[in-house]
Design an enzyme around this catalytic site. Structure first.
Site, short mmCIF file in Angstrom:
data_model
loop_
_atom_site.label_atom_id
_atom_site.label_comp_id
_atom_site.label_asym_id
_atom_site.label_seq_id
_atom_site.Cartn_x
_atom_site.Cartn_y
_atom_site.Cartn_z
N ARG A 195 0.86 -1.18 0.00
CA ARG A 195 0.00 0.00 0.00
C ARG A 195 0.90 1.24 0.00
NH1 ARG A 195 -2.36 2.97 4.78
NH2 ARG A 195 -3.88 4.36 3.85
N HIS A 245 -2.35 11.13 1.08
CA HIS A 245 -1.76 10.91 2.40
C HIS A 245 -1.07 12.22 2.82
CE1 HIS A 245 -0.29 7.54 5.24
NE2 HIS A 245 0.14 8.67 5.77
N GLU A 276 -6.72 8.68 6.77
CA GLU A 276 -6.90 9.29 8.09
C GLU A 276 -7.37 10.75 8.01
OE1 GLU A 276 -3.26 8.73 10.27
OE2 GLU A 276 -3.47 6.56 10.31
N ASN A 287 -6.89 2.06 10.17
CA ASN A 287 -5.56 2.18 10.76
C ASN A 287 -5.74 2.13 12.27
OD1 ASN A 287 -4.91 2.63 8.11
ND2 ASN A 287 -4.20 4.74 8.39
N TYR A 309 -3.73 1.82 16.09
CA TYR A 309 -2.47 1.85 16.84
C TYR A 309 -2.65 1.67 18.35
CZ TYR A 309 -0.10 3.30 12.61
OH TYR A 309 0.41 3.33 11.34
N GLU A 359 -3.14 -0.02 8.35
CA GLU A 359 -1.92 0.34 9.08
C GLU A 359 -2.01 -0.23 10.47
OE1 GLU A 359 -0.79 4.46 9.42
OE2 GLU A 359 -1.27 4.87 7.32
O1 IFM Z 1 3.42 7.55 9.99
C1 IFM Z 1 2.05 7.63 10.24
C2 IFM Z 1 1.27 7.50 8.95
O2 IFM Z 1 1.66 8.44 8.02
C3 IFM Z 1 -0.20 7.67 9.22
N1 IFM Z 1 -0.64 6.80 10.29
C4 IFM Z 1 0.13 6.77 11.50
C5 IFM Z 1 1.59 6.54 11.18
C6 IFM Z 1 2.41 6.54 12.49
O3 IFM Z 1 2.28 7.75 13.14
#
Ligand code: IFM
Length: 473
Positions: free
Chosen positions: A86, A130, A175, A301, A303, A376
């Protein structure tokens, strides 16, 4: 490169056939070559030149030089056995001034990249935006201006027209929460504005841009799979108190439901609109129908989890806390972010794979059923190169835990179709510069040498086996 081929065993946790095993990057974070082949200036080129915006004044003029090294990088992906890659297209490479005909050399770069991937059996997944808005469009008002959404649809059509014959999987805006609220509310990201009402208009126009792009691309061909991409967080109240529950509702509202409800239900959440009061004046009749046009998939995404309190000034967790430049959670100034005591990554983000499980199940429960992809997921740690190798057990454990969660979610009936590690290679981590390494592959920023970390070798082995060992969560 050494792989663990000799240890290949059948996995206990097998992923479905056709599951997309991938890794992700984005244009500005890796490409460099910011002045080559007619590329225009983006808001990030401008932002990084402003004193105090990026740690150590770093920028991505060269980044990891992927623009020149893409063939080697694709060869490395093939060695790792990636099934999918991606990447994002840089809008100012295609339309240097933000409009008009496509810059042939910019298109040619992505066309060559796509061909190289296909030649190695790697499925290209294109993200159209992005965060690198052409500066000319920011000068004309940026995302708070409705016209930017219209311009985005033109740009999307140019890219889709050029690559749609070879690229099947597309996502529009990566995002939108970050692009809107970090870019226009807290000012931590380009263009660095701190205008709460404008940031809400930006959020709406990023969603509208998504919807208009979907329309434009569907009009061109019907066989593309198109998705929206959101960054979702699990949100917990610190306690069951009314104030903490309300804080969780507010943050969940702006972080998750604002985007999910618009994309998948065609409405903004009533409680969020009520919180925003007079600032909720961004949508015109018909916009939400455009935004919620049917999608082929939703890209997520993930985290971390936020734990929040309704008591102002609670013990803030370093990463989650709004900065002193203003809150990215517009209208949520009475919320504080609490460190819940979990282990953290080098970003200070708490590690909690159960949050991913929660989100995946919530999506299937509260929203219309749609194929899901983790677009992500990954972690920064302070990697050390020793004798030419990088042992990164924490990153490996992070990815393994989240993959186990993905497997458990699939077993529970979630239509999860792929996983993309963030990131394929160490790169420019926005306002943090090069200090935060998210890569599966280590990059020496002086020599541009790439060395797969232990996590990359483990991931390669996992892909080859099609799953994981050990008990399901
Ligand atoms: O590096 C970033 C990415 O560009 C977008 N999502 C989170 C990642 C980590 O911060």
């Amino acid at each position: 490169m050494t792989t663990q081929e000799t240890h290949i065993q059948s996995p206990d946790l097998v992923f479905p056939a056709g599951f997309a095993w991938g890794a992700a990057t984005s244009a500005y974070q890796i490409e460099g070559a910011v002045s080559e082949d007619g590329r225009g200036t983006s808001i990030w080129d401008t932002f990084v030149r402003q004193p105090g915006r990026v740690v150590n004044g770093e920028h991505a003029d060269v980044a990891i030089d992927h623009y020149h090294r893409y063939r080697d990088d694709v060869a490395l992906m093939a060695e790792l056995g990636l099934g999918a890659y991606r990447f994002s297209v840089s809008w100012p490479r295609i339309q240097p001034g933000g409009g008009g005909a496509a810059n042939a050399k910019g298109v040619d770069f992505y066309s060559r990249l796509v061909d190289e991937l296909l030649a190695k059996g790697i499925d290209p997944w294109v993200t159209l935006y992005h965060w690198d808005l052409p500066q000319a469009l920011e000068d004309a008002g940026g995302w708070p201006s409705r016209d930017t959404a219209e311009r985005f649809a033109d740009y999307a059509a140019l890219v889709h027209d050029a690559l749609g014959d070879r690229v099947r999987n597309w996502s529009t805006v990566n995002e939108p929460w970050c692009a809107a609220f970090l870019g226009y509310a807290s000012g931590e990201h380009a263009p660095g504005r701190r205008e709460p009402a404008a940031s809400l208009r930006a959020a709406h126009h990023l969603l509208l841009a998504h919807g208009l792009a979907v329309q434009a691309m569907r009009a061109q061909r019907s066989d593309s799979r198109i998705g929206g991409c959101v960054n979702l967080y699990a949100i917990s109240p610190q306690t069951g108190s009314e104030a903490d529950l309300d804080a969780a509702r507010r943050i969940d509202g702006l972080q998750n439901r604002f985007f999910l409800d618009a994309l998948l239900k065609g409405e903004y959440p009533a409680d969020v609109l009520q919180d925003l009061g007079a600032m909720a004046d961004f949508a015109r009749d018909g916009d939400l129908a455009v935004i919620s046009a049917p999608l082929d998939m939703l890209l997520i995404n993930y985290y971390s989890r936020f734990t929040v309190s309704g008591v102002p000034g609670g013990a803030a967790s370093a990463a989650a806390a709004p900065t002193d430049t203003g809150s990215p959670w517009v209208g949520s100034e009475h919320v504080s972010f609490v460190n819940a005591g979990r282990p953290v990554t080098a970003m200070g983000w708490e590690i909690d794979d159960s949050g991913l499980h929660e989100i995946l199940l919530r999506l299937t429960r509260e929203y219309p059923r749609i194929p899901l992809v983790i677009s992500e997921n990954g972690a920064a740690f302070d990697d050390v190169m020793t004798d030419g190798a990088v042992s990164d057990p924490e990153r490996l454990a992070y990815i393994e835990a989240h993959l186990r969660t993905c497997h458990a979610a699939i077993e529970a009936g979630v239509p999860l179709e792929g996983y993309f590690a963030w990131s394929l290679m160490d790169n420019f981590e926005w306002a943090w510069g090069y200090g935060k390494r998210f890569g599966l592959v280590h990059v020496d920023y002086e020599t541009q040498r790439r060395v797969p970390k232990e996590s990359a070798l483990w991931y390669a082995d996992t892909i080859r086996r099609g799953g994981l060992s050990g008990p399901a969560e």
